[in-house]
Write a protein that holds these residues in place. Structure first.
Motif, PDB file in Angstrom:
ATOM      1  N   LYS A  39       0.838  -1.203   0.000  1.00  0.00           N
ATOM      2  CA  LYS A  39       0.000   0.000   0.000  1.00  0.00           C
ATOM      3  C   LYS A  39       0.872   1.252   0.000  1.00  0.00           C
ATOM      4  N   ALA A  42       2.509   1.553  -3.476  1.00  0.00           N
ATOM      5  CA  ALA A  42       1.508   1.957  -4.460  1.00  0.00           C
ATOM      6  C   ALA A  42       1.158   3.434  -4.297  1.00  0.00           C
ATOM      7  N   PHE A  43       1.127   3.897  -3.071  1.00  0.00           N
ATOM      8  CA  PHE A  43       0.836   5.316  -2.814  1.00  0.00           C
ATOM      9  C   PHE A  43       1.940   6.193  -3.395  1.00  0.00           C
ATOM     10  N   ALA A  49       0.722   2.923 -10.298  1.00  0.00           N
ATOM     11  CA  ALA A  49       0.267   1.728  -9.576  1.00  0.00           C
ATOM     12  C   ALA A  49      -1.195   1.857  -9.175  1.00  0.00           C
ATOM     13  N   LYS A  50      -1.940   2.586  -9.966  1.00  0.00           N
ATOM     14  CA  LYS A  50      -3.350   2.824  -9.642  1.00  0.00           C
ATOM     15  C   LYS A  50      -4.127   1.514  -9.527  1.00  0.00           C
ATOM     16  N   GLN A  53      -3.427  -0.478  -6.139  1.00  0.00           N
ATOM     17  CA  GLN A  53      -3.866   0.029  -4.834  1.00  0.00           C
ATOM     18  C   GLN A  53      -5.047  -0.736  -4.232  1.00  0.00           C
ATOM     19  N   THR A  56      -4.189  -4.217  -2.670  1.00  0.00           N
ATOM     20  CA  THR A  56      -3.601  -4.272  -1.322  1.00  0.00           C
ATOM     21  C   THR A  56      -4.679  -4.426  -0.255  1.00  0.00           C
ATOM     22  N   ASP A  57      -5.845  -3.806  -0.507  1.00  0.00           N
ATOM     23  CA  ASP A  57      -6.947  -3.945   0.453  1.00  0.00           C
ATOM     24  C   ASP A  57      -7.464  -5.378   0.479  1.00  0.00           C
ATOM     25  N   SER A 159      -1.754  -9.348  -9.158  1.00  0.00           N
ATOM     26  CA  SER A 159      -0.801  -8.350  -8.675  1.00  0.00           C
ATOM     27  C   SER A 159       0.419  -8.259  -9.591  1.00  0.00           C
ATOM     28  N   GLU A 162      -0.529  -6.142 -12.605  1.00  0.00           N
ATOM     29  CA  GLU A 162      -0.589  -4.712 -12.274  1.00  0.00           C
ATOM     30  C   GLU A 162       0.806  -4.160 -11.988  1.00  0.00           C
TER      31      GLU A 162
END
Length: 214
Positions: A39, A42-43, A49-50, A53, A56-57, A159, A162
């Motif tokens: 996370k 990605a931030f 890495a839109k 994100q 990760t949740d 993942s 992405e």
């Protein structure tokens, strides 16, 4: 004695299950940590890495689900261990009372010993009835743990896709995907080992006469 061999096999199986569950818990915590790291990466990556994100949740939720299930399973495993100890002690008590009744057959208080033996046998039978049902509950819960493990492997595959679009952050995010995939495989293997051990003592509990104990 047969009951000693049977109890010994149960003790070994329950102890091995506890060890495997401890490993599963640790791996699930590692997945949760990997989700937090992903996370953060990605931030920093922003638009690159839109697509990563929201993944990760999902990873974090799967880790939480696994941890919650393992906590419940650990409680059931503890009950199984306590039941195994109780049955073992009652089996020993039965043996002692049987010997005492045989030695004191003509004694004045022989009837009281016989009554005690009947009571101990009843309590042991109750333990033996509870045991396979508790094992069956554990087997069902372990099957539930397999679902988030399978889902984690699917998410790990997504993942990687992405991560390949994240530019300079690709390697970091792919490393997260690999760690999740590896962790999911470890959980799968550990749970399978638990299920194998439980299946064996489940069979022994229902069909004790079909197995020869050393």
């Amino acid at each position: 004695m047969m009951h000693q061999g049977h109890s010994k096999s149960q003790f070994v199986a329950v102890a091995s299950i506890a060890a495997e569950l401890s490993a599963v818990m640790n791996v699930a915590k590692d997945i949760s940590l990997a989700a937090a790291n992903a996370k953060a990466i990605a931030f920093r990556a922003g638009e690159k890495a839109k697509g990563f994100q929201p993944i990760t949740d999902f990873i974090n939720e799967l880790a939480k689900d696994t941890i919650q299930l393992v906590v419940i399973i650990n409680q059931k495993a503890l009950q199984l261990y306590q039941l195994t100890i109780r049955e073992h002690r009652l089996a020993e008590a039965c043996e002692q009372f049987e010997n005492a009744v045989a030695l004191c057959d003509a004694a004045t208080y022989a009837d009281s010993l016989t009554q005690s033996l009947v009571l101990v046998r009843q309590r042991r039978s109750e333990c033996q009835r509870q045991f396979p049902h508790l094992v069956a509950e554990l087997l069902a819960l372990l099957s539930d743990v397999m679902h988030p493990a399978r889902a984690a492997r699917v998410i790990a595959a997504n993942s990687r896709i992405e991560a390949s679009q994240a530019g300079e952050y690709m390697q970091s995010l792919q490393a997260v995907a690999e760690s999740v995939d590896n962790a999911a495989q470890i959980i799968h293997d550990k749970v399978q080992q638990c299920r194998s051990a439980l299946s064996q003592i489940h069979t022994d509990a229902y069909f004790p006469s079909t197995k020869t104990f050393s």
